[in-house]
Design a protein around this motif. Structure first.
Motif: not given
Length: 770
Positions: A556-564, A579-586
């Motif tokens: 997933q190279p375009h992943l921007e948001e992940i909610y855990l 991650r190169p484009k990760l902007r939000l990780a809850r």
């Protein structure tokens, strides 16, 4: 000679003054004349109401059009029309109990419902695009007198954006016929409200025939439907009709079609399962014998007259029909026969338990159909037969318990279908073979969970873009569940899912948003999201996940948001924040076990929440028009979303790492696959970031203590001289003093960290080889 010259100059000055006076007395242009007339009419209409300016525009343009027609040699052509009684139009007359005013059509309840249904159709403008709506509304209401000089644009100002409407409140003692006779006969919209809940009151539609300019009719009654509407004559001039909480009755004198042919004689579609003679037919729903319910037309006509069912035959200009809460629980195809212009039909809250065969065969051009909030327990493909132009179908809040191949007829243009709040338990094979153009589908029920099986229940939905299932029940989510949904972009699942197997979403190459929250997921396969390379948002919140596989997000190279948030996670892989484009990780609401391995966690990513979307546009410098626009996601920083350590009294992870554990920046060892994807370098050890890094607080304290010790011993910071006495000291004492220095402790801690990371890499390589 001098006197002669003086006389000539005086004569010239007098002539110039005379010409100037003539020019001032004469109107400059045709535009100036129209402007003066416009100002006069505007002064006359100042006291007539808030919308007198629009009426002034109409009067000016109408006067100029009449003058142009009078100047022409050939008189205008008069089309033949029916001889009707010429009625005087009085724009100021309004009877007692009514309110007459100019108002836009968008303020009517039926207009808001039309906009809601139009928003669900393909190519509709998004609701959140407020800029386009404002531009459209402002352009439609703009009017300046500068445009009066253009005769070709005069027709644009005759269309008044405000329509004349009347709202009347009916009571038990009200005389409806007398009230309608006193209304202005140039009305465009009429709203009748019956507030009494006592004895019944009747309204004959024939009394509305004098209002031949009427386009919109709304009749609303009380909770007990004590207001009765008698369909004794068709209103062929109506375009929009809305009936709420009233009783609709037919009349024996109503004009009905003669020699009508039943639709079953011209409809020849049969699903594939009807021709099965083997055991495969058991997989489909049983077929009820609907032909036994079809009686001859003569007998049915007598029954129809006895039941006094209303019919809309003869309403050939009707485009929108909305019947809500009228207890219209018995449907017949003759009821809507002849409605060739009907686009939107809504029959909500009428207590409909069964949809008979060919119920809407008389209006084959329906584009949106709503049967929501009824008691429909089963559907047969002949019930909705013939609706080849249907685009939106709303069946929410009914009692459907299964879907099969025999539930729907062909829908070549169906775009959106809504099954929410239906206790649908099973979706049998080939249920959606006749919906190849569907883009959006919704399932949700609080009573019964949808039991999905690995038999490709959504087969042939090749253009489906959005699928929402609010209550799903499946043990292991396998790879055949969503096979064939190659155009799917948003998938939402809630309910009960124990585990997600490998390649569960392998065929979803265009999937951008995947929401699997509140599903009770316990296990995730390392290859669960393989082939989902377009994934941008992943929501796994509020599940029972206790282990996050290291290579889960490698594809997933375009992943921007992940909610855990809301899981049972204790650790994360070292490459999670790379991650190169990760902007939000809850990551909050998890029992994290904090250690120095979390040094690369970033509060700028974890301690924030999605904010409102903004819009940025590129405008032309000369004209000011918007060339292209795009939506920009914004994020708001919030400390309350910070992850917390379960082994340090629920303190913030970042406080524990920097203040209590005093973790220094370390190095992370990457595998060969991660080197090529993240940092293509020859060295497998990730170097420290370039540039000067800010000094942590604990390091400043250590340096201040070191300086105090150096000042006491009268030594320098950068060079320490070794005296002869120190050389004569035993080796055990020297080693002991070196262990107490800060640099020695940091070197030992860094060596341990590198060894620990190397051991984990070896373990991962061994597990991958296995």
């Amino acid at each position: 000679m001098q006197w002669i010259n003086v006389l000539l100059v005086l004569v010239l000055l007098i002539q110039l003054n005379v010409n100037a006076a003539r020019i001032n007395a004469k109107p400059h242009t045709k535009q100036h004349t129209k402007f003066l007339k416009y100002q006069q009419i505007r002064q006359q209409h100042k006291k007539l109401g808030p919308h007198a300016v629009e009426r002034a525009h109409n009067e000016v343009t109408t006067t100029h059009r009449i003058q142009r027609l009078q100047r022409t040699e050939v008189p205008p052509l008069e089309l033949p029309h029916e001889h009707t009684q010429q009625l005087a139009i009085d724009t100021l007359q309004c009877p007692t109990g009514c309110v007459c005013q100019y108002a836009p059509f968008a303020e009517l309840p039926i207009s808001r419902w039309i906009q809601h249904m139009q928003a669900q159709r393909p190519g509709a403008q998004p609701v959140d695009d407020i800029w386009s709506n404002e531009r459209a509304s402002s352009n439609s209401n703009e009017a300046t007198y500068d445009n009066f000089d253009d005769d070709a644009n005069d027709d644009a100002y005759t269309t008044n954006p405000y329509m004349k409407q009347a709202t009347c409140i009916l009571q038990e003692e009200s005389d409806v016929e007398d009230l309608i006779q006193k209304l202005p006969h140039d009305l465009h919209a009429l709203i009748l409200l019956y507030t009494s809940s006592g004895r019944n009151k009747s309204i004959n539609l024939s009394t509305l025939k004098p209002l031949n300019q009427l386009t919109t009719l709304e009749v609303r009654g009380g909770l007990n439907r004590s207001l009765r509407v008698l369909f004794d004559q068709p209103l062929s001039f109506l375009q929009y009709a809305n009936f709420e909480s009233v009783t609709l009755l037919g009349s024996e004198d109503y004009k009905r079609p003669k020699n009508s042919v039943h639709p079953k004689d011209s409809y020849d579609y049969k699903p594939r399962s009807e021709s099965y003679d083997d055991l495969d037919a058991l997989a489909f729903a049983p077929l009820d014998d609907y032909d036994d319910n079809i009686v001859p037309y003569d007998i049915y006509k007598q029954e129809l007259l006895k039941a006094r069912m209303p019919t809309f035959y003869g309403w050939e200009h009707l485009e929108v029909l909305r019947i809500h809460g009228c207890q219209l629980n018995e449907l017949r195809w003759e009821m809507f026969d002849g409605l060739t212009a009907l686009d939107h039909l809504s029959l909500e809250r009428n207590g409909i338990t069964e949809v008979p065969p060919f119920s809407f065969y008389g209006a084959l051009h329906i584009q949106t159909l709503s049967l929501a909030h009824n008691l429909i327990h089963d559907l047969h493909y002949r019930a909705l037969a013939g609706l080849l132009e249907l685009e939106v179908l709303d069946l929410s809040y009914n009692r459907l318990d299964k879907l099969s191949e025999r539930s729907f007829p062909p829908f070549p243009k169906l775009v959106r279908v809504d099954f929410r709040s239906n206790p649908i338990r099973n979706i049998l094979p080939a249920s959606f073979w006749v919906m190849n153009s569907t883009l959006s589908m919704h399932f949700d029920s609080q009573v019964m969970a949808l039991r999905l099986k690995n038999n490709q229940p959504f087969e042939s939905l090749v253009e489906l873009q959005e699928l929402h299932i609010g209550n799903v029940s499946v043990g292991n989510l396998g790879q055949n569940m969503f096979k064939g949904l190659t155009a799917l972009e948003k998938l939402t699942l809630h309910g009960n899912i124990r585990s997600i197997e490998f390649d569960a979403f392998a065929s979803l190459h265009k999937l951008r948003e995947l929401e699997l929250s509140h599903c009770g997921i316990q296990e995730l396969s390392m290859d669960a999201f393989i082939d989902c390379r377009a994934l941008e948002v992943l929501d796994l919140s509020y599940n029972n996940i206790s282990y996050f596989p290291p290579g889960l997000l490698d594809d997933q190279p375009h992943l921007e948001e992940i909610y855990l948030q809301g899981n049972r996670l204790r650790t994360l892989p070292h490459t999670f924040f790379l991650r190169p484009k990760l902007r939000l990780a809850r990551l909050n609401e998890n029992p994290w076990e904090c250690s120095c391995e979390m040094y690369n966690w970033r509060p700028k990513i974890t301690n924030q929440v999605r904010g409102p979307r903004t819009k940025r546009c590129i405008t032309d410098y000369t004209t000011g028009k918007q060339i292209s626009c795009r939506r920009v996601d914004s994020y708001v920083y919030e400390n309350r979303y910070a992850p917390r350590c379960s082994n340090h009294n629920e303190r913030s992870v970042f406080y524990v790492i920097h203040k209590q554990l005093n973790c220094a920046p370390g190095r992370v060892v990457l595998t060969k696959k991660q080197q090529h994807t993240h940092m293509p370098q020859h060295n497998s050890i990730l170097p420290r970031p370039a540039g000067k890094q800010p000094m942590p607080h604990w390091r400043k304290i250590e340096q201040s203590k070191l300086k105090l010790m150096q000042n006491k011993n009268q030594t320098q910071v950068h060079a320490v001289r070794v005296t002869d006495e120190q050389r004569k000291m035993p080796k055990t004492v020297t080693a002991f003093t070196q262990r107490n220095t800060l640099t020695y402790a940091m070197q030992q801690e860094r060596a341990k960290r590198v060894e620990h990371v190397a051991e984990e890499e070896d373990n991962n390589n061994i597990s991958n080889d296995i």
